[in-house]
Every structure is written in structure tokens, then in C-alpha cells.
Design a protein around this motif. Sequence first.
Motif, mmCIF file in Angstrom:
data_model
loop_
_atom_site.group_PDB
_atom_site.id
_atom_site.type_symbol
_atom_site.label_atom_id
_atom_site.label_comp_id
_atom_site.label_asym_id
_atom_site.label_seq_id
_atom_site.Cartn_x
_atom_site.Cartn_y
_atom_site.Cartn_z
ATOM 1 N N ARG A 211 0.806 -1.220 0.000
ATOM 2 C CA ARG A 211 0.000 0.000 0.000
ATOM 3 C C ARG A 211 0.842 1.273 0.000
ATOM 4 N NH1 ARG A 211 -4.236 -2.556 -0.180
ATOM 5 N NH2 ARG A 211 -4.587 -4.323 1.193
ATOM 6 N N LYS A 212 2.156 1.107 0.169
ATOM 7 C CA LYS A 212 3.021 2.294 0.192
ATOM 8 C C LYS A 212 3.461 2.682 -1.209
ATOM 9 C CE LYS A 212 5.068 2.549 4.688
ATOM 10 N NZ LYS A 212 6.297 2.601 5.430
ATOM 11 N N GLN A 213 3.911 3.928 -1.321
ATOM 12 C CA GLN A 213 4.416 4.388 -2.614
ATOM 13 C C GLN A 213 5.806 3.803 -2.859
ATOM 14 O OE1 GLN A 213 4.368 8.645 -2.363
ATOM 15 N NE2 GLN A 213 2.125 8.757 -2.406
ATOM 16 N N LEU A 214 6.084 3.500 -4.131
ATOM 17 C CA LEU A 214 7.379 2.878 -4.468
ATOM 18 C C LEU A 214 8.555 3.736 -3.986
ATOM 19 C CD1 LEU A 214 6.415 1.669 -8.023
ATOM 20 C CD2 LEU A 214 7.122 0.197 -6.137
ATOM 21 N N GLY A 215 8.442 5.046 -4.192
ATOM 22 C CA GLY A 215 9.532 5.945 -3.796
ATOM 23 C C GLY A 215 9.845 5.824 -2.307
ATOM 24 N N ARG A 216 8.797 5.632 -1.511
ATOM 25 C CA ARG A 216 9.009 5.520 -0.059
ATOM 26 C C ARG A 216 9.629 4.179 0.295
ATOM 27 N NH1 ARG A 216 6.322 9.156 3.374
ATOM 28 N NH2 ARG A 216 5.185 10.694 2.161
ATOM 29 N N ILE A 217 9.111 3.116 -0.333
ATOM 30 C CA ILE A 217 9.654 1.778 -0.027
ATOM 31 C C ILE A 217 11.141 1.723 -0.386
ATOM 32 C CG2 ILE A 217 9.439 -0.704 -0.451
ATOM 33 C CD1 ILE A 217 6.584 -0.223 -1.449
ATOM 34 N N LEU A 218 11.472 2.401 -1.492
ATOM 35 C CA LEU A 218 12.850 2.284 -1.994
ATOM 36 C C LEU A 218 13.774 3.387 -1.474
ATOM 37 C CD1 LEU A 218 12.031 1.251 -5.684
ATOM 38 C CD2 LEU A 218 12.848 -0.204 -3.836
ATOM 39 N N ARG A 219 13.299 4.150 -0.489
ATOM 40 C CA ARG A 219 14.065 5.316 -0.021
ATOM 41 C C ARG A 219 15.515 4.960 0.345
ATOM 42 N NH1 ARG A 219 10.670 8.397 4.103
ATOM 43 N NH2 ARG A 219 11.270 6.586 5.300
ATOM 44 N N GLY A 234 8.550 5.642 -17.365
ATOM 45 C CA GLY A 234 7.387 6.509 -17.221
ATOM 46 C C GLY A 234 6.548 6.137 -16.010
ATOM 47 N N VAL A 235 7.215 5.655 -14.949
ATOM 48 C CA VAL A 235 6.494 5.282 -13.726
ATOM 49 C C VAL A 235 6.763 6.357 -12.674
ATOM 50 C CG1 VAL A 235 6.332 3.574 -11.861
ATOM 51 C CG2 VAL A 235 6.721 2.806 -14.205
ATOM 52 N N SER A 236 5.712 6.807 -12.008
ATOM 53 C CA SER A 236 5.894 7.804 -10.963
ATOM 54 C C SER A 236 6.364 7.126 -9.680
ATOM 55 C CB SER A 236 4.563 8.506 -10.707
ATOM 56 O OG SER A 236 4.589 9.098 -9.420
ATOM 57 N N PRO A 237 7.302 7.719 -8.949
ATOM 58 C CA PRO A 237 7.709 7.155 -7.649
ATOM 59 C C PRO A 237 6.541 7.117 -6.662
ATOM 60 C CG PRO A 237 9.275 8.817 -8.392
ATOM 61 C CD PRO A 237 8.092 8.897 -9.321
ATOM 62 N N LYS A 238 5.451 7.803 -7.021
ATOM 63 C CA LYS A 238 4.273 7.773 -6.149
ATOM 64 C C LYS A 238 3.387 6.554 -6.420
ATOM 65 C CE LYS A 238 3.839 12.544 -4.951
ATOM 66 N NZ LYS A 238 3.327 13.837 -5.288
ATOM 67 N N GLU A 242 1.619 -2.584 -6.860
ATOM 68 C CA GLU A 242 0.675 -3.354 -7.674
ATOM 69 C C GLU A 242 0.429 -2.747 -9.055
ATOM 70 O OE1 GLU A 242 -2.431 -3.145 -4.817
ATOM 71 O OE2 GLU A 242 -3.355 -1.427 -5.796
ATOM 72 N N GLU A 243 1.019 -1.558 -9.303
ATOM 73 C CA GLU A 243 0.853 -0.942 -10.624
ATOM 74 C C GLU A 243 1.930 -1.393 -11.615
ATOM 75 O OE1 GLU A 243 -0.015 3.376 -10.450
ATOM 76 O OE2 GLU A 243 -0.421 3.005 -8.318
ATOM 77 N N LEU A 244 2.979 -2.057 -11.112
ATOM 78 C CA LEU A 244 4.062 -2.491 -11.999
ATOM 79 C C LEU A 244 3.724 -3.829 -12.653
ATOM 80 C CD1 LEU A 244 7.225 -1.793 -9.786
ATOM 81 C CD2 LEU A 244 6.132 -0.277 -11.466
ATOM 82 N N SER A 245 4.118 -3.973 -13.904
ATOM 83 C CA SER A 245 3.884 -5.250 -14.602
ATOM 84 C C SER A 245 4.940 -6.264 -14.138
ATOM 85 C CB SER A 245 3.997 -5.040 -16.106
ATOM 86 O OG SER A 245 5.353 -4.799 -16.435
#
Length: 257
Positions: A211-219, A234-238, A242-245
Amino acid sequence: MTGRRPKKSLGQNFLIDRNIARKIVRQLLLRPDDTVLEIGPGQGALTRFIYGRVEEFIALEKDWQLASDLKKKWPELRLINTDALLFSWARLKSVKRLKIIGNLPYNVASPIMWDLFSQLITFKLAVFMVQKEVGLRLVARPKSKAYGALSVWVQNFVWPEILFFVSPNVFYPRPRVDSVVLCFEPRKVLLSNVQTQKLARTVRLLFQLRRKQLGRILRTYWNERIRFWFEEQGVSPKARPEELSPDQFRSLAQVIF
Ligand code: SAM
């Protein structure tokens, strides 16, 4: 073959409808020069429709009593009395026309497929029956509720497809859930052991915090390569994991670790 009480601990729900059994085996499109591997033959519901029709027939059965019954009934079956979770699938990589089938024990179906598909990509076709909920996770697409670690992992190695659903009424004992039959074809994407490990770490890391944003998980991992990956894809860090293929998981894994 009679007189054995089904063992719940081994997920023993035996298929008792011959028409369904025949229909499942038909999905393997058997040829006389095929080698078949069956996982969990049990009392032989599927086995009987395969035996004698292929060049070689191997089966893995954990229950030693059932294994000994099967050996007596079908002497030419290469029965291996073992736990499929401990089996080294890569042992089968030189088999030419390998097809795999199983009405998988529900309690261990996911880990069996997790290992098998990542260790062996040289089979022709696999047909598995699993509980419906697991089947829906196997084919789930990004942004859907069922999409998770199992979907991403499996879809990196195989193309899964739902064939048909099966009612609990055709098993003894009757399970509480519906089942589904799927087929799987290897994608033949060649990953080294290191790349596979990186994918596994990434899938676990990101879906633990889905449920967290990718940018936060990967900080704590963030660097120029990761920033470039997001920009290029073209993926937002926000965005959320579950949005990644499945393919994006694989390429992101190679820049995180
Ligand atoms: N194929 C049979 C049928 O369709 O009726 C039996 C299916 S039953 C759902 C699952 C079978 O897998 C049982 O025979 C069980 O003993 C076997 N099994 C359970 N766990 C296993 C494991 N870890 N490795 C190999 N076989 C296992």
C-alpha cells in the motif's frame, strides 16, 4: 487402492469423477514421444488416463502408502516417493518433451509452482488444478485485487491461462473451496541465478508494503540508476507496487540490488 483414509495434512482430496479426470488429462495434448511428470498422483485418478500412452511416466508422491499402492498397480510408472517441495526440478532439464500435470495438494500448491517454474523452463506444457483463489492470483493482472507476489513471480517464467472451473462435488472428501484447472507454457526468459534471486528479493520487498508508494519503499536504496529507471519507464515514484507489470518488476530488480 481402497481402505486408505484421506490425509488432510497432505491435502488429499481425491478426484472421483472420471469425466473430469479425462478432461484434465486431455489438456496435456499427449503424444507417444512425451515424458509426463505427475505431482501427487494419489489414488491414480489422472494417472490411469496417462499410463501406457507416453514414452516415460514419472510421478512424485509424498505418501508412502499411496506410493506403494501405485507401484503395484502401475509397475512401469517411475514412482518417486518424495516431497515435491524438496525436489530439484532442474534435474529434468534435459528431458526432451516434458509435460507436467497435477491436482496439486492445496496446502503446498503455491510453493511447488513457485520453485518449479523458476527452476525449470524447458518443459512443453504444464496443467495444474489448484484452488480457485490461487488460480485467480496466478493469472491476475496489475492493479487488480488478486495481483501479488505469486502473480508477478509466476508470470515472469510462464504464461498461465485458466481453462475451466471445477466444483467441490467431484472430490472425496469434498473440499470447502472451488477449484480451477490452468495450463502454463514457459516464457523462456533466461534469468541467471543471481537475477532470479534479485527478482525474488524485489517481489518480497515491494509486496510486503503493497500500500506504500514505491519511492518511499525504496528510499534507503535510492540512487541515480533507480531514478533513471522510473524516468525511462514513465512510472511515478508515487505509484504503488501493484501498478508495476511482471516485466517491470524484473527490470527494476536488476537496478535495486
Ligand atoms: N491426483 C490425485 C487425484 O486427482 O485424485 C490426488 C490429488 S490430492 C489433491 C494431492 C496428492 O498430492 C495426494 O496424493 C497427496 O498425498 C500428494 N502430496 C501432498 N503433498 C505432497 C508433496 N509435498 N509432494 C508430493 N506429493 C504430495
